[in-house]
Design a protein around this motif. Structure first.
Motif, short mmCIF file in Angstrom:
data_model
loop_
_atom_site.label_atom_id
_atom_site.label_comp_id
_atom_site.label_asym_id
_atom_site.label_seq_id
_atom_site.Cartn_x
_atom_site.Cartn_y
_atom_site.Cartn_z
N MET A 1 0.84 -1.21 0.00
CA MET A 1 0.00 0.00 0.00
C MET A 1 0.87 1.26 0.00
O MET A 1 0.54 2.24 -0.66
N LYS A 2 1.98 1.23 0.72
CA LYS A 2 2.88 2.40 0.74
C LYS A 2 3.40 2.66 -0.68
O LYS A 2 3.41 3.80 -1.14
N GLN A 3 3.78 1.59 -1.35
CA GLN A 3 4.31 1.73 -2.71
C GLN A 3 3.24 2.25 -3.67
O GLN A 3 3.53 3.04 -4.57
N GLN A 4 1.99 1.83 -3.45
CA GLN A 4 0.88 2.26 -4.31
C GLN A 4 0.43 3.69 -4.02
O GLN A 4 -0.31 4.28 -4.80
N GLY A 5 0.82 4.20 -2.83
CA GLY A 5 0.40 5.55 -2.45
C GLY A 5 -0.90 5.60 -1.67
O GLY A 5 -1.51 6.66 -1.54
N GLY A 6 -1.33 4.45 -1.12
CA GLY A 6 -2.51 4.48 -0.26
C GLY A 6 -3.20 3.15 -0.17
O GLY A 6 -2.83 2.18 -0.84
N GLY A 7 -4.23 3.10 0.67
CA GLY A 7 -5.00 1.87 0.84
C GLY A 7 -5.91 2.01 2.05
O GLY A 7 -5.92 3.04 2.74
N VAL A 8 -6.67 0.96 2.29
CA VAL A 8 -7.61 0.96 3.41
C VAL A 8 -7.52 -0.36 4.16
O VAL A 8 -7.52 -1.43 3.54
N ILE A 9 -7.43 -0.28 5.48
CA ILE A 9 -7.47 -1.48 6.31
C ILE A 9 -8.71 -1.36 7.22
O ILE A 9 -8.95 -0.32 7.82
N LEU A 10 -9.46 -2.45 7.26
CA LEU A 10 -10.67 -2.50 8.10
C LEU A 10 -10.54 -3.68 9.05
O LEU A 10 -10.24 -4.78 8.59
N ASN A 11 -10.78 -3.46 10.31
CA ASN A 11 -10.66 -4.56 11.26
C ASN A 11 -12.01 -4.79 11.93
O ASN A 11 -12.59 -3.87 12.51
N THR A 12 -12.51 -6.02 11.85
CA THR A 12 -13.76 -6.34 12.53
C THR A 12 -13.42 -6.67 13.98
O THR A 12 -12.83 -7.71 14.27
N ALA A 13 -13.76 -5.77 14.89
CA ALA A 13 -13.55 -6.02 16.32
C ALA A 13 -14.87 -6.53 16.88
O ALA A 13 -15.46 -7.47 16.33
N SER A 14 -15.39 -5.90 17.93
CA SER A 14 -16.66 -6.34 18.52
C SER A 14 -17.09 -5.30 19.55
O SER A 14 -16.24 -4.63 20.16
N ILE A 15 -18.38 -5.21 19.77
CA ILE A 15 -18.86 -4.33 20.83
C ILE A 15 -18.34 -4.82 22.19
O ILE A 15 -18.26 -4.06 23.15
N ALA A 16 -17.90 -6.09 22.22
CA ALA A 16 -17.27 -6.62 23.45
C ALA A 16 -15.95 -5.92 23.75
O ALA A 16 -15.40 -6.07 24.85
N SER A 17 -15.44 -5.14 22.81
CA SER A 17 -14.19 -4.42 23.07
C SER A 17 -14.41 -3.24 24.00
O SER A 17 -13.47 -2.75 24.62
N ILE A 18 -15.66 -2.75 24.06
CA ILE A 18 -15.92 -1.61 24.96
C ILE A 18 -16.94 -1.95 26.05
O ILE A 18 -17.09 -1.23 27.01
N ARG A 19 -17.69 -3.03 25.85
CA ARG A 19 -18.70 -3.41 26.85
C ARG A 19 -18.41 -4.84 27.26
O ARG A 19 -18.91 -5.79 26.65
N ALA A 20 -17.58 -4.99 28.27
CA ALA A 20 -17.16 -6.33 28.69
C ALA A 20 -18.32 -7.09 29.32
O ALA A 20 -19.18 -6.49 29.98
N ARG A 21 -18.37 -8.39 29.09
CA ARG A 21 -19.37 -9.25 29.72
C ARG A 21 -18.65 -10.32 30.53
O ARG A 21 -17.50 -10.69 30.21
N PRO A 22 -19.30 -10.86 31.58
CA PRO A 22 -18.64 -11.88 32.41
C PRO A 22 -18.28 -13.11 31.57
O PRO A 22 -19.05 -13.50 30.69
N GLY A 23 -17.13 -13.68 31.85
CA GLY A 23 -16.76 -14.95 31.22
C GLY A 23 -16.28 -14.85 29.79
O GLY A 23 -16.04 -15.87 29.14
#
Ligand SMILES: NC(=O)c1ccc[n+]([C@@H]2O[C@H](COP(=O)([O-])OP(=O)(O)OC[C@H]3O[C@@H](n4cnc5c(N)ncnc54)[C@H](O)[C@@H]3O)[C@@H](O)[C@H]2O)c1
Length: 252
Positions: free
Chosen positions: A126-148
């Motif tokens: 991507m650097k060589q091409q002059g750009g790009g996009v990265i998308l990461n699928t995380a989860s709402i569990a990353s900000i709202r923790a649940r037990p277990g």
């Protein structure tokens, strides 16, 4: 055609959200690389796509396989414009003292280390091409923790802050990096967050999770694909380091 002739690698493309992203991105003109641990599922998705596409079997936690994925993409399509790190593994509710080190490592490796590995091999292109996009699928569990769900929450929390760290590092190269936090989604993964008798799980899962979503329904794979299209296309061209909750309000 928001992605005309863009080359997109989508991990976890054999099922659920990744499959929906492959379908939408292909309909929008992208050349899609369907990357999945499950080779048959990846090939099945590829066959359904209207545009040019390639299926690659890959374990996203394995450096050599990730390097091969990126090399194959460049060999066949010549470039990489979009990298969607979407493959992931769930965990079912478990007291922390019962979690094995092996399970912890698998969750962290597939959900988090994979983002490092794919970025390591895609970013130079991507650097060589002059750009790009990265998308990461995380989860709402990353900000709202649940037990277990400790390891899963940790893996997704790390995915979010890694996205932001990459966004600030790569902005000078016009590489945008964003994360999506899905809420409970109607995919084969959903029931794997549950414990107990299989028949009960199949009967109860949707109801239990629907109750946890203020907007009153599960998130569909297409809801996630639509958010991914916004972030991956020029519609989101000034958006980087962002985390988009597509969760029906569960994170509030
Ligand atoms: N379903 C939900 O409720 C939910 C909620 C929040 C976040 N997520 C996240 O969304 C993403 C997509 O999940 P989904 O619901 O579509 O799941 P899914 O189980 O339908 O699909 C996941 C895909 O990833 C693939 N995969 C698993 N391990 C892999 C590996 N090591 N290498 C390559 N491919 C691998 C599987 O073969 C499968 O095709 C995951 O990162 C998941 O953690 C899901």
């Amino acid at each position: 055609m928001l992605l005309q002739d863009k080359v997109a690698i989508i991990t976890g493309g054999g099922s659920g959200m990744g499959k929906a992203m492959c379908q939408l991105f292909s309909r929008q003109g992208a050349k899609v690389v369907v990357a999945d641990l499950n080779a048959e599922a990846a090939e099945a998705t590829r066959q359904e796509l209207p545009g040019d596409a390639l299926a690659v079997a890959v374990n996203v936690a394995d450096e050599a396989m990730v390097r091969n994925l990126v090399e194959e993409t460049v060999r066949v399509f010549g470039r990489v414009d979009i990298l969607a790190n979407n493959a992931g593994v769930p965990m079912s509710f478990l007291p922390i003292e019962e979690l094995t080190v092996e399970r912890w490592d698998t969750i962290m490796n597939v959900n988090t280390k994979s983002i490092f590995l794919t970025s390591k091999y895609v970013v130079p292109i991507m650097k060589q091409q002059g750009g790009g996009v990265i998308l990461n699928t995380a989860s709402i569990a990353s900000i709202r923790a649940r037990p277990g769900l400790h390891a899963y929450c940790a893996s997704k929390g790390a995915a979010v802050i890694l996205s932001k760290a990459l966004a600030i590092e790569l902005a000078p190269y016009k590489i945008r990096v964003n994360a999506i936090n899905p809420g409970p989604a109607d995919t084969p993964m959903l029931s794997k967050f549950m414990n107990g008798d299989q028949a009960d799980i199949e009967r109860d899962t949707k109801e239990i999770f629907i109750d946890s979503v203020p907007l009153g329904s599960l998130i569909s794979p297409e809801d996630i694909a639509n958010a991914a299209l916004y972030l991956a296309s020029d519609m989101g061209k000034m958006v980087t380091g962002e985390v988009l909750n597509v969760d029906g309000g569960r994170g509030i």
